[in-house]
Design an enzyme around this catalytic site. Structure first.
Site, PDB file in Angstrom:
ATOM      1  N   SER A   1       5.971  -9.437   0.101  1.00  0.00           N
ATOM      2  CA  SER A   1       5.525  -8.433  -0.858  1.00  0.00           C
ATOM      3  C   SER A   1       6.111  -7.047  -0.612  1.00  0.00           C
ATOM      4  CB  SER A   1       3.994  -8.406  -0.839  1.00  0.00           C
ATOM      5  OG  SER A   1       3.507  -7.704  -1.938  1.00  0.00           O
TER       6      SER A   1
ATOM      7  N   ASP B   1       3.423  -7.780  -7.554  1.00  0.00           N
ATOM      8  CA  ASP B   1       1.983  -7.944  -7.742  1.00  0.00           C
ATOM      9  C   ASP B   1       1.243  -6.604  -7.715  1.00  0.00           C
ATOM     10  OD1 ASP B   1       2.118  -7.467  -5.027  1.00  0.00           O
ATOM     11  OD2 ASP B   1       0.990  -9.258  -4.422  1.00  0.00           O
TER      12      ASP B   1
ATOM     13  N   PRO C   1      -7.100  -1.378  11.025  1.00  0.00           N
ATOM     14  CA  PRO C   1      -5.850  -2.058  11.357  1.00  0.00           C
ATOM     15  C   PRO C   1      -5.300  -2.718  10.102  1.00  0.00           C
ATOM     16  CG  PRO C   1      -7.722  -3.397  12.062  1.00  0.00           C
ATOM     17  CD  PRO C   1      -8.301  -2.135  11.478  1.00  0.00           C
TER      18      PRO C   1
HETATM   19  C1  G16 Z   1      -1.470  -7.061   0.446  1.00  0.00           C
HETATM   20  C2  G16 Z   1      -2.822  -7.415  -0.098  1.00  0.00           C
HETATM   21  C3  G16 Z   1      -3.490  -6.187  -0.642  1.00  0.00           C
HETATM   22  C4  G16 Z   1      -3.562  -5.109   0.444  1.00  0.00           C
HETATM   23  C5  G16 Z   1      -2.188  -4.871   1.046  1.00  0.00           C
HETATM   24  C6  G16 Z   1      -2.220  -3.962   2.248  1.00  0.00           C
HETATM   25  O1  G16 Z   1      -0.701  -6.533  -0.592  1.00  0.00           O
HETATM   26  O2  G16 Z   1      -2.651  -8.394  -1.115  1.00  0.00           O
HETATM   27  O3  G16 Z   1      -4.780  -6.535  -1.077  1.00  0.00           O
HETATM   28  O4  G16 Z   1      -4.044  -3.927  -0.065  1.00  0.00           O
HETATM   29  O5  G16 Z   1      -1.618  -6.100   1.467  1.00  0.00           O
HETATM   30  O6  G16 Z   1      -3.039  -4.543   3.237  1.00  0.00           O
HETATM   31  P1  G16 Z   1      -3.139  -3.972   4.701  1.00  0.00           P
HETATM   32  O7  G16 Z   1      -3.550  -2.538   4.569  1.00  0.00           O
HETATM   33  O8  G16 Z   1      -4.171  -4.822   5.374  1.00  0.00           O
HETATM   34  O9  G16 Z   1      -1.776  -4.068   5.321  1.00  0.00           O
HETATM   35  P2  G16 Z   1       0.776  -6.993  -0.845  1.00  0.00           P
HETATM   36  O10 G16 Z   1       1.190  -6.303  -2.106  1.00  0.00           O
HETATM   37  O11 G16 Z   1       1.567  -6.582   0.358  1.00  0.00           O
HETATM   38  O12 G16 Z   1       0.665  -8.490  -0.972  1.00  0.00           O
END
Ligand code: G16
Length: 548
Positions: free
Chosen positions: A68, A286, A503
């Site tokens: 992503s 996404d 984290p």
């Molecule tokens: C993913 C999750 C999201 C989240 C993001 C950051 O997004 O699907 O819900 O907000 O990671 O998460 P964290 O702060 O735990 O690193 P994506 O767009 O990277 O799939």
């Protein structure tokens, strides 16, 4: 129907050995790390996908290979449940155990434990659909998944290079075709046709907005938006930038939704002058954020919170006009939601707002508690869920006046336009465009709903981010002990000050969020808290710098 041949599993697994000493965790959105470490993990996720399908009466499970928003050298893998939702949380533990089995024999033991603990029948058939984004490491990881699926005799569908939300969409379609919950044609053409038809219904006969500049993060969104243009091109012009999916190192680099949201500026090279309407996707399309430059050329961000406010206010109006007052609407946010957005939703729109931990999986389930659940993370990841009660009410409503009929038709079109399986940059973009077109408003007018409190998101690298534990929807730290008290003391003097530390579940960092009444106070607060975390919790490398 055939029992699992564990000798074959061991032989296949031997070709995908686990790197010694690495600990894998199924995080915010599956496994995510440097791609070179993921071969064994993707093989084992293939096994888990097959087991999950066997458990769910051979329903089709989705496997998405993507990291992503992460840098190009990372990759990741996650499972999608039959209705397009994220893997049920109780299975994340199985995923983590499988990924961490040290040897081929250990792996077989974990598989057998999962079979016993979940009561699944190992000889059931299984069915898997998989896709990947444009990362160079994708094909090899797909091959690892395929090796696992082959050894377990799964029925497979290679969906190719797709956006993550397309994979969620097709998984739901494959599992609902021919039922009363049929979600659409289980093909990419079906996806674009569903969105295109709904968008046409919402915007035809209305004056079209000016062209939209789309920053595709040099990712899979670039080719997909061109396909979208073939079905909606008569209503909207797209000017796609950052669309180079072939040059190594460009994915998400100085572009994309995460860059724009965290840097609070347009990607370098984009000519964002007053009057230009722009948005950014992330690497697997996404997430989406919008932005523009005001008359003074100042950058203005319309992030996930702003999209949630726009969406909620539009749907509230439609539901009211349609006379469908029994449909209850709610909004779900995370701790990252700007304080002003929560105040706007609560005090102006008067909708219930819930706050849950970061991660679509958490927001999605909370949103299911409403008839219409609007969920968006500030980073631009979100969607709207319509319960079966809401859908039935909309479908059976007749409407007594032309206004009511029109509102009902629009609501009905929205249920098709919005990808209800997961946040989807393409679907969300069309959703926003259809609202702006219906209301005939500019990005600036949309922005005027409320004024964001200045905010800042900082990454701090520490020796071990797993020592951080949070509570209260991640708004407070429980561990390291004593750190939250120190944060509270620092925050206390700041007008409208708020800060929290958590984290990341997708990157090897700790995230620090701060907001306050003025940009100067906000930046000072973020700098102080980031420094505190660095000093007290094993900061690595350079200490966070002041924002100049
Ligand atoms: C993913 C999750 C999201 C989240 C993001 C950051 O997004 O699907 O819900 O907000 O990671 O998460 P964290 O702060 O735990 O690193 P994506 O767009 O990277 O799939």
């Amino acid at each position: 129907m055939a029992p699992i041949d564990y000798n074959k599993v061991k032989l296949a697994s031997a070709k995908h050995p686990k790197p010694p000493g690495v600990k894998f965790t199924y995080g915010t959105a599956g496994f995510r790390m440097k791609a070179e470490l993921l071969d064994s993990v993707t093989f084992r996720v293939g096994i888990l996908a097959s087991l999950r399908s066997k458990k769910l009466d051979s329903k089709t499970i989705g496997v998405m290979i993507t990291a992503s928003h992460n840098p190009e050298e990372d990759n990741g893998v996650k499972l999608v449940d039959p209705y397009g939702e994220m893997l049920e949380q109780s299975w994340e533990e199985h995923a983590t155990k499988l990924a961490n089995a040290e040897s081929d024999d250990d792996l077989v033991n974990v598989i057998q434990d999962i079979i016993v603990n979940t009561g699944l029948d190992g000889s059931n058939d299984s069915s898997i659909v998989y896709a990947r984004d444009t990362r160079p490491s994708g094909p090899a990881l797909v091959a690892a998944v395929e090796d696992a699926l082959k050894v377990l005799g799964a029925k497979t569908l290679d969906f190719g290079v797709k956006t993550t939300p397309e994979l969620h969409y097709v998984t739901r379609c494959l599992n609902t075709t021919g039922t009363e919950d049929a979600y659409g044609e289980p093909t990419e053409e079906g996806y674009f046709k569903k969105l295109g038809d709904a968008f046409r219904e919402l915007v035809e006969r209305k004056p079209h907005p000016s062209a939209l500049t789309v920053d595709a993060a040099n990712g899979v969104g670039a080719p997909k938006i061109r396909q979208l243009a073939e079905v909606v091109g008569e209503f909207i012009d797209f000017n796609v930038v950052n669309d180079d999916i072939y040059t190594k190192g460009k994915l998400n680099f100085q572009c994309g939704a995460d860059f724009v949201k965290t840097q609070q500026r347009a990607p370098p090279g984009m000519n964002l002058v007053s009057g230009v309407r722009a948005c950014s996707f992330d690497g697997d399309a996404d997430r989406i954020v919008y932005y523009y430059a005001d008359e003074d050329g100042k950058f203005r961000l319309l992030d996930g919170d702003k999209i949630a406010g726009l969406a909620a206010s539009f749907i509230i109006d439609l539901v009211r006009t349609a006379g469908l007052g029994d449909i209850k609407i709610g909004v779900v946010q995370t701790a990252y939601a700007n304080g002003s957005s929560t105040a706007y939703l609560t005090n102006v729109l008067k909708v219930p707002v819930s706050c849950v931990p970061t991660g679509v999986k958490h927001l999605h389930h909370e949103a299911e508690k409403y008839d219409v659940g609007v969920y968006f993370e500030a980073n631009g990841h979100g969607t709207v869920l319509f319960s079966s009660h809401a859908i039935n009410s909309i479908r059976s409503a007749k409407g007594g006046t032309p206004e009511q009929v029109e509102a009902i038709n629009r609501l009905s079109a929205l249920t098709n336009l919005i990808n209800q399986t997961v946040g989807d940059a393409i679907s969300d973009m069309l959703f926003v465009e259809s609202i702006l077109t219906n209301k005939q408003i500019t990005l600036k007018q949309w922005d005027q709903a409320y004024t964001d409190l200045p905010n800042r998101l900082v990454k701090v690298v520490v020796a071990d981010r797993h020592i951080f534990r949070t509570t209260d929807a991640e708004r407070k730290l429980v561990e390291p002990k004593g750190l939250q008290d120190k944060i509270n003391t620092i925050v206390a003097p700041y007008t409208e000050g708020r800060s929290f530390v958590r984290p990341s579940g997708t990157e090897d960092v700790v995230r620090v969020y701060a907001e306050a009444a003025t940009r100067q106070e906000c930046d000072e607060l973020a700098f102080k808290i980031a420094g505190l975390v660095f000093d007290e919790a094993g900061g690595v490398g350079e200490r966070p710098k002041e924002f100049l």
